[in-house]
Design an enzyme around this catalytic site. Structure first.
Site, PDB file in Angstrom:
ATOM      1  N   GLN A 137       0.838  -1.196   0.000  1.00 26.30           N
ATOM      2  CA  GLN A 137       0.000   0.000   0.000  1.00 26.30           C
ATOM      3  C   GLN A 137       0.877   1.253   0.000  1.00 26.30           C
ATOM      4  OE1 GLN A 137      -3.610   0.240   0.010  1.00 26.30           O
ATOM      5  NE2 GLN A 137      -2.990   2.316  -0.550  1.00 26.30           N
ATOM      6  N   CYS A 271      -6.005   4.658   2.505  1.00 27.88           N
ATOM      7  CA  CYS A 271      -5.712   3.368   1.882  1.00 27.88           C
ATOM      8  C   CYS A 271      -6.973   2.559   1.586  1.00 27.88           C
ATOM      9  CB  CYS A 271      -4.770   2.561   2.770  1.00 27.88           C
ATOM     10  SG  CYS A 271      -5.442   2.283   4.427  1.00 27.88           S
ATOM     11  N   ARG A 299      -2.330   0.178  -6.657  1.00 27.82           N
ATOM     12  CA  ARG A 299      -1.967  -1.108  -6.044  1.00 27.82           C
ATOM     13  C   ARG A 299      -1.656  -2.114  -7.154  1.00 27.82           C
ATOM     14  NH1 ARG A 299      -3.672  -2.497  -0.918  1.00 27.82           N
ATOM     15  NH2 ARG A 299      -2.428  -4.353  -1.331  1.00 27.82           N
TER      16      ARG A 299
HETATM   17  N1  NVA Z   1      -4.888  -0.531   9.186  1.00 29.37           N
HETATM   18  C1  NVA Z   1      -5.861  -1.228   8.396  1.00 29.37           C
HETATM   19  C2  NVA Z   1      -5.455  -1.235   6.957  1.00 29.37           C
HETATM   20  C3  NVA Z   1      -6.441  -1.886   6.036  1.00 29.37           C
HETATM   21  C4  NVA Z   1      -5.971  -1.916   4.616  1.00 29.37           C
HETATM   22  C5  NVA Z   1      -5.991  -2.653   8.920  1.00 29.37           C
HETATM   23  O1  NVA Z   1      -4.968  -3.266   9.241  1.00 29.37           O
HETATM   24  O2  NVA Z   1      -7.111  -3.152   9.029  1.00 29.37           O
HETATM   25  N1   CP Z   2      -6.010  -1.107   1.266  1.00 25.98           N
HETATM   26  C1   CP Z   2      -6.144  -2.445   1.324  1.00 25.98           C
HETATM   27  O1   CP Z   2      -5.195  -3.181   1.572  1.00 25.98           O
HETATM   28  O2   CP Z   2      -7.401  -2.897   1.072  1.00 25.98           O
HETATM   29  P1   CP Z   2      -7.958  -4.388   1.282  1.00 25.98           P
HETATM   30  O3   CP Z   2      -8.003  -4.630   2.768  1.00 25.98           O
HETATM   31  O4   CP Z   2      -9.318  -4.358   0.655  1.00 25.98           O
HETATM   32  O5   CP Z   2      -7.050  -5.353   0.605  1.00 25.98           O
END
Ligand code: NVA
Ligand code: CP
Length: 312
Positions: A137, A271, A299
């Site tokens: 990301q 993100c 991505r």
């Molecule tokens: N910090 C979030 C990012 C998701 C893409 C998580 O770990 O759930």
């Molecule tokens: N930003 C990201 O990693 O999204 P997902 O959790 O949908 O893969």
């Protein structure tokens, strides 16, 4: 031959600024090739295994489509369906999968598990998110800033919210690539000290005068920022803390007021997935400064570049 072949992609900090720039540049070329319909099947006949312990929309689809566009295949491996989910050791899984596949992408909780997988696998391992880091990301984000601003050097990225995997990977990526980085978190939710110190070391080693700031004040972070970035208050695996976190983080939100402190042409980034009204307001997500969906698209391109470089 590129020095990237055969390497794992577990953290951006395993790479030099020059290597990361090589990946970003190649991602731009692949994006163009794809748009122009030019053949770029660099991984013909290769297979990526994708192990998921956590949910995903972007990571799963972009890796799978990315492999397809590169002429290869991707296998979705839900951790609960693998024997790993019943206790087969990671080190055995790593060695067995290495006999079938050409690369493994893994999304899981414990970063140590990814390191163990990589240590025992004889094929490249890519970190698709752990509790500690989300390097793919951060690379897509750097690519997006580069596209929009033409450079990374000397720009300031302000991250407001939880000192989580995203904050960690942005601290490392910005400090390697010459961006000032300011992280505003509530006390007790700061990024891990070893990550902050690694970012400080990167800034000193590679980039004269780039600053790494950790503060409790979102306004101080946002001041003159070229990029305003946030992520969810409650990450995957922290659902039991959701109510507490809603209270703790209530003033750590990207909104119009905070945006007014940033540079006039600041980019708004997230993100995804986003929680409108929590870490970011609807008007910022949908506003003219938002590049959130470009990040999501990138991505695909940056991961294709990573896979083509390390798996070919
Ligand atoms: N910090 C979030 C990012 C998701 C893409 C998580 O770990 O759930
Ligand atoms: N930003 C990201 O990693 O999204 P997902 O959790 O949908 O893969």
């Amino acid at each position: 031959m590129s020095g990237l072949r055969g390497r794992d992609f577990l953290t951006v900090n395993d790479f030099t600024p020059h290597e990361l720039e090589e990946i970003l540049h190649f991602a731009g070329e692949l994006k163009k090739a794809h748009r122009e319909g030019k053949d770029h099947r660099l991984l013909k006949g290769k297979t990526l295994g994708m192990i998921f312990q956590k949910s995903s929309t972007r990571t799963r689809v972009s890796f799978e489509v990315g492999m397809y566009q590169l002429g290869g295949n991707a296998l979705f491996l839900s951790a609960s369906d693998l024997q790993m989910g019943r206790g087969e050791p990671v080190k055995d899984t790593a060695r067995v999968l290495s006999r079938y596949l050409d690369g493994i992408m893994i999304r899981t909780f414990d970063h140590g598990e990814v390191e163990e997988l990589a240590a025992y696998a004889t094929i490249p391992v890519i970190n698709g998110l752990t509790d500690l880091l989300h390097p793919c990301q951060a690379m897509a984000d750097m690519m997006t800033v580069l596209e929009k601003k033409g450079t990374l050097r000397g720009l300031k990225l302000a991250y407001v919210g939880d000192g989580n995997n995203m904050a960690h990977s942005l601290l490392l990526a910005c400090s390697l690539l010459g961006m000032h980085v300011a992280v505003a978190c509530p006390p007790g939710y700061e990024p891990r000290p070893e990550i902050v110190s690694a970012a400080g070391m990167n800034a000193r080693e590679y980039n004269y005068n780039t600053e790494v700031l950790i503060t409790a004040d979102p306004r101080a972070a946002a001041e003159n920022a070229d990029v305003l970035y946030t992520d969810v208050w409650t990450s995957m695996g922290q659902e039991a803390e959701q109510e507490t976190r809603r209270q703790v983080f209530s003033s750590y939100r990207l909104d119009r007021q905070l945006l007014s402190l940033a540079a006039e042409d600041a980019l708004v980034m997230h993100c995804l997935p986003a929680h409108r009204g929590e870490e970011i307001t609807e008007d910022l997500i949908e506003g003219p400064q938002s590049v959130i969906f470009d990040q999501a698209e990138n991505r695909l391109h940056v991961q294709k570049a990573i896979m083509a470089k390390i798996m070919s």
